[in-house]
Design a protein around this motif. Structure first.
Motif, mmCIF file in Angstrom:
data_model
loop_
_atom_site.group_PDB
_atom_site.id
_atom_site.type_symbol
_atom_site.label_atom_id
_atom_site.label_comp_id
_atom_site.label_asym_id
_atom_site.label_seq_id
_atom_site.Cartn_x
_atom_site.Cartn_y
_atom_site.Cartn_z
ATOM 1 N N TYR A 117 0.765 -1.209 0.099
ATOM 2 C CA TYR A 117 -0.081 -0.125 -0.154
ATOM 3 C C TYR A 117 0.899 1.304 -0.022
ATOM 4 C CZ TYR A 117 -3.686 3.031 1.413
ATOM 5 O OH TYR A 117 -4.671 4.440 1.302
ATOM 6 N N ASN A 118 2.006 1.145 0.529
ATOM 7 C CA ASN A 118 2.932 2.333 0.711
ATOM 8 C C ASN A 118 2.366 3.588 1.039
ATOM 9 O OD1 ASN A 118 5.470 3.661 0.379
ATOM 10 N ND2 ASN A 118 5.422 3.844 -1.837
ATOM 11 N N ASP A 119 1.764 3.368 2.280
ATOM 12 C CA ASP A 119 0.952 4.754 2.726
ATOM 13 C C ASP A 119 0.086 5.563 1.528
ATOM 14 O OD1 ASP A 119 2.125 4.513 5.349
ATOM 15 O OD2 ASP A 119 4.032 5.678 4.723
ATOM 16 N N GLY A 120 -0.872 4.855 0.888
ATOM 17 C CA GLY A 120 -1.678 5.523 -0.019
ATOM 18 C C GLY A 120 -1.255 5.610 -1.336
ATOM 19 N N SER A 121 0.102 5.103 -1.746
ATOM 20 C CA SER A 121 0.605 5.466 -3.102
ATOM 21 C C SER A 121 1.543 4.231 -3.526
ATOM 22 C CB SER A 121 1.574 6.710 -3.162
ATOM 23 O OG SER A 121 2.420 6.795 -2.241
ATOM 24 N N GLN A 123 3.105 1.276 -5.737
ATOM 25 C CA GLN A 123 3.833 1.325 -7.200
ATOM 26 C C GLN A 123 2.805 1.066 -8.249
ATOM 27 O OE1 GLN A 123 7.213 1.555 -7.173
ATOM 28 N NE2 GLN A 123 7.099 1.941 -9.356
ATOM 29 N N ARG A 124 3.122 1.912 -9.196
ATOM 30 C CA ARG A 124 2.086 1.627 -10.570
ATOM 31 C C ARG A 124 2.519 0.585 -11.351
ATOM 32 N NH1 ARG A 124 -1.332 6.211 -11.819
ATOM 33 N NH2 ARG A 124 -0.941 7.978 -10.114
ATOM 34 N N TYR A 135 -5.490 1.861 -11.290
ATOM 35 C CA TYR A 135 -4.688 2.378 -10.051
ATOM 36 C C TYR A 135 -5.409 2.750 -8.919
ATOM 37 C CZ TYR A 135 -1.000 4.788 -7.320
ATOM 38 O OH TYR A 135 -0.337 5.174 -6.576
ATOM 39 N N THR A 139 -5.661 0.735 -5.375
ATOM 40 C CA THR A 139 -5.249 1.480 -4.232
ATOM 41 C C THR A 139 -6.364 1.401 -3.332
ATOM 42 O OG1 THR A 139 -3.915 2.990 -5.367
ATOM 43 C CG2 THR A 139 -4.771 3.916 -3.051
#
Length: 165
Positions: A117-121, A123-124, A135, A139
């Motif tokens: 999840y990476n704090d809401g961003s 990896q695309r 995306y 998310t």
């Protein structure tokens, strides 16, 4: 014509036992087919079907309270199986071990989801570079998964705390 009349007569003869049934009256939770008794008790006629009555078994009588008032407030019925204290401790230890293993799995899953999840961003991917809506959807799914995993971990911790009391 005679065959039709013969078939009709046979059908009427077959239905005659159903006509011979007495009327059934409902008196509260009881049923009777005695019309005079039903009138006396103010029972209502049951319409629209047959009634099947099954006799239930009576519950076992509760044991009398011991004299002297020294008993506990909540006592188990006499037929309740008793578990040896050593067996109960073994069962509790097994339950605790299972819950601890589940907690480790749930925490590992939560860590993986948080990393992804990476704090809401997150990896695309190559597909998501061309499709921004994909995306956004991924998310949102990751966020929901993280929330579920956190709730799972919290629930398992509550169960462990309940066992440790």
């Amino acid at each position: 014509m005679k065959n039709t009349l013969l078939a009709l007569t046979a059908a009427v003869a077959a239905l005659q036992p159903a006509w011979a049934q007495d009327r059934i009256y409902r008196c509260g939770n009881e049923y009777t087919n005695n019309a005079t008794q039903a009138r006396e008790r103010g029972c209502k006629l049951v319409e629209g079907g047959n009634v099947t009555v099954l006799q239930g078994s009576r519950p076992a009588a509760a044991p009398a309270a011991p004299a002297g008032g020294g008993g506990s407030a909540s006592t188990a019925p006499a037929n309740t199986p008793r578990v040896d204290t050593a067996d109960q401790r073994a069962r509790d230890a097994d339950a605790r071990a299972i819950l601890e293993a589940e907690l480790r799995k749930a925490e590992a899953r939560l860590a993986d989801l948080r990393r992804e999840y990476n704090d809401g961003s997150p990896q695309r991917t190559a597909l998501e570079l061309r499709n921004p809506q994909g995306y956004i959807e991924r998310t949102a799914e990751l966020k929901a998964s993280v929330t579920r995993a956190e709730a799972d971990v919290a629930g398992i911790k509550r169960e462990l705390a309940r066992l440790n009391k």
